[in-house]
Motif scaffolding. Sequence first.
Motif, PDB file in Angstrom:
ATOM      1  N   THR A 205      -5.795 -38.862  67.815  1.00 47.97           N
ATOM      2  CA  THR A 205      -4.857 -38.107  66.996  1.00 47.97           C
ATOM      3  C   THR A 205      -3.671 -37.688  67.852  1.00 47.97           C
ATOM      4  O   THR A 205      -3.859 -37.045  68.887  1.00 47.97           O
ATOM      5  N   PRO A 206      -2.436 -38.035  67.415  1.00 45.53           N
ATOM      6  CA  PRO A 206      -1.271 -37.593  68.191  1.00 45.53           C
ATOM      7  C   PRO A 206      -1.116 -36.085  68.109  1.00 45.53           C
ATOM      8  O   PRO A 206      -1.443 -35.469  67.098  1.00 45.53           O
ATOM      9  N   GLN A 207      -0.630 -35.500  69.198  1.00 41.67           N
ATOM     10  CA  GLN A 207      -0.360 -34.069  69.275  1.00 41.67           C
ATOM     11  C   GLN A 207       1.124 -33.878  69.571  1.00 41.67           C
ATOM     12  O   GLN A 207       1.830 -34.830  69.862  1.00 41.67           O
ATOM     13  N   THR A 208       1.564 -32.655  69.560  1.00 45.54           N
ATOM     14  CA  THR A 208       2.972 -32.358  69.826  1.00 45.54           C
ATOM     15  C   THR A 208       3.346 -32.782  71.244  1.00 45.54           C
ATOM     16  O   THR A 208       2.632 -32.476  72.202  1.00 45.54           O
ATOM     17  N   THR A 209       4.461 -33.482  71.358  1.00 43.21           N
ATOM     18  CA  THR A 209       4.958 -33.931  72.659  1.00 43.21           C
ATOM     19  C   THR A 209       5.402 -32.745  73.493  1.00 43.21           C
ATOM     20  O   THR A 209       5.965 -31.780  72.976  1.00 43.21           O
ATOM     21  N   ILE A 210       5.137 -32.830  74.783  1.00 45.55           N
ATOM     22  CA  ILE A 210       5.559 -31.802  75.730  1.00 45.55           C
ATOM     23  C   ILE A 210       6.966 -32.136  76.200  1.00 45.55           C
ATOM     24  O   ILE A 210       7.200 -33.208  76.776  1.00 45.55           O
ATOM     25  N   ASN A 211       7.905 -31.248  75.920  1.00 49.39           N
ATOM     26  CA  ASN A 211       9.298 -31.421  76.336  1.00 49.39           C
ATOM     27  C   ASN A 211       9.572 -30.492  77.503  1.00 49.39           C
ATOM     28  O   ASN A 211      10.129 -29.412  77.340  1.00 49.39           O
ATOM     29  N   ALA A 212       9.137 -30.896  78.687  1.00 53.54           N
ATOM     30  CA  ALA A 212       9.315 -30.070  79.879  1.00 53.54           C
ATOM     31  C   ALA A 212       9.139 -30.948  81.106  1.00 53.54           C
ATOM     32  O   ALA A 212       8.567 -32.033  81.033  1.00 53.54           O
TER      33      ALA A 212
ATOM     34  N   THR B 136       5.062 -47.987  73.885  1.00 55.68           N
ATOM     35  CA  THR B 136       6.243 -47.376  73.272  1.00 55.68           C
ATOM     36  C   THR B 136       6.887 -48.337  72.289  1.00 55.68           C
ATOM     37  O   THR B 136       7.294 -47.942  71.189  1.00 55.68           O
ATOM     38  N   THR B 137       6.944 -49.613  72.653  1.00 54.61           N
ATOM     39  CA  THR B 137       7.495 -50.631  71.755  1.00 54.61           C
ATOM     40  C   THR B 137       6.676 -50.676  70.467  1.00 54.61           C
ATOM     41  O   THR B 137       7.221 -50.729  69.366  1.00 54.61           O
ATOM     42  N   GLU B 138       5.357 -50.642  70.604  1.00 53.97           N
ATOM     43  CA  GLU B 138       4.475 -50.651  69.439  1.00 53.97           C
ATOM     44  C   GLU B 138       4.689 -49.406  68.591  1.00 53.97           C
ATOM     45  O   GLU B 138       4.749 -49.486  67.358  1.00 53.97           O
TER      46      GLU B 138
ATOM     47  N   LYS C 295       7.788 -41.225  64.136  1.00 53.22           N
ATOM     48  CA  LYS C 295       8.833 -40.201  64.249  1.00 53.22           C
ATOM     49  C   LYS C 295       8.869 -39.638  65.652  1.00 53.22           C
ATOM     50  O   LYS C 295       9.921 -39.268  66.156  1.00 53.22           O
ATOM     51  N   ASP C 296       7.702 -39.524  66.284  1.00 55.49           N
ATOM     52  CA  ASP C 296       7.593 -39.058  67.669  1.00 55.49           C
ATOM     53  C   ASP C 296       6.949 -40.196  68.467  1.00 55.49           C
ATOM     54  O   ASP C 296       5.729 -40.316  68.527  1.00 55.49           O
ATOM     55  N   ALA C 297       7.795 -41.043  69.041  1.00 49.73           N
ATOM     56  CA  ALA C 297       7.297 -42.233  69.751  1.00 49.73           C
ATOM     57  C   ALA C 297       6.430 -41.871  70.953  1.00 49.73           C
ATOM     58  O   ALA C 297       5.497 -42.604  71.278  1.00 49.73           O
ATOM     59  N   ASP C 298       6.699 -40.741  71.596  1.00 49.53           N
ATOM     60  CA  ASP C 298       5.910 -40.342  72.765  1.00 49.53           C
ATOM     61  C   ASP C 298       4.481 -39.992  72.358  1.00 49.53           C
ATOM     62  O   ASP C 298       3.514 -40.430  72.980  1.00 49.53           O
ATOM     63  N   ALA C 299       4.335 -39.197  71.294  1.00 47.51           N
ATOM     64  CA  ALA C 299       2.997 -38.838  70.812  1.00 47.51           C
ATOM     65  C   ALA C 299       2.276 -40.071  70.275  1.00 47.51           C
ATOM     66  O   ALA C 299       1.080 -40.257  70.511  1.00 47.51           O
ATOM     67  N   ALA C 300       3.009 -40.936  69.561  1.00 52.49           N
ATOM     68  CA  ALA C 300       2.401 -42.162  69.034  1.00 52.49           C
ATOM     69  C   ALA C 300       1.961 -43.072  70.177  1.00 52.49           C
ATOM     70  O   ALA C 300       0.891 -43.695  70.103  1.00 52.49           O
ATOM     71  N   SER C 301       2.742 -43.140  71.246  1.00 52.12           N
ATOM     72  CA  SER C 301       2.362 -43.946  72.412  1.00 52.12           C
ATOM     73  C   SER C 301       1.101 -43.397  73.056  1.00 52.12           C
ATOM     74  O   SER C 301       0.208 -44.148  73.445  1.00 52.12           O
ATOM     75  N   ALA C 302       1.013 -42.065  73.173  1.00 49.32           N
ATOM     76  CA  ALA C 302      -0.194 -41.452  73.730  1.00 49.32           C
ATOM     77  C   ALA C 302      -1.400 -41.785  72.862  1.00 49.32           C
ATOM     78  O   ALA C 302      -2.499 -42.036  73.371  1.00 49.32           O
TER      79      ALA C 302
END
Length: 142
Positions: free
Chosen positions: A43-50, A114-116, A123-130
């Motif tokens: 399950t994707p979670q909120t991306t960390i922007n830091a 990330t490409t996938e 909408k949040d490629a970083d969370a989807a990549s994780a």
Amino acid sequence: MSAPAAAPTTLEVPVHCQMFLAFDYGTKRTGVATGNRITRSATPQTTINAEGDARFALIAQRLKEWQPDALVVGVPYHPDGAAHENTARALKFARQLRGRHGLPVFEVDERYSTTEAHSLGAKDADAASACIIMEQFLRSLP
């Protein structure tokens, strides 16, 4: 001339490791996903922007919240398997997580995650990549 670095293989994951937190490391943003060995779901979670210590403070909060048994870090490689600048950064991040939190950290070859994620319209490629990294890790478990 040396041969390209081989992508790491998945280590044997102890059976007691059931809950995982996966990270798609980036210099500005780090995608996060949770995963469960029993359901084999992510399950994707909120991306960390830091960055820097602020990133690690937010990671510590996630660890307290989710209490994972182990961590998973996506490690990028060139299509031919060769390491590059971001490979070294992700490996350093994995080492820092091990040192700071004392949890097992498993590294997953994350070529194309990330490409996938973008191709799926995330909408949040970083969370989807994780999440993709976590799913790949869970599929590798016996």
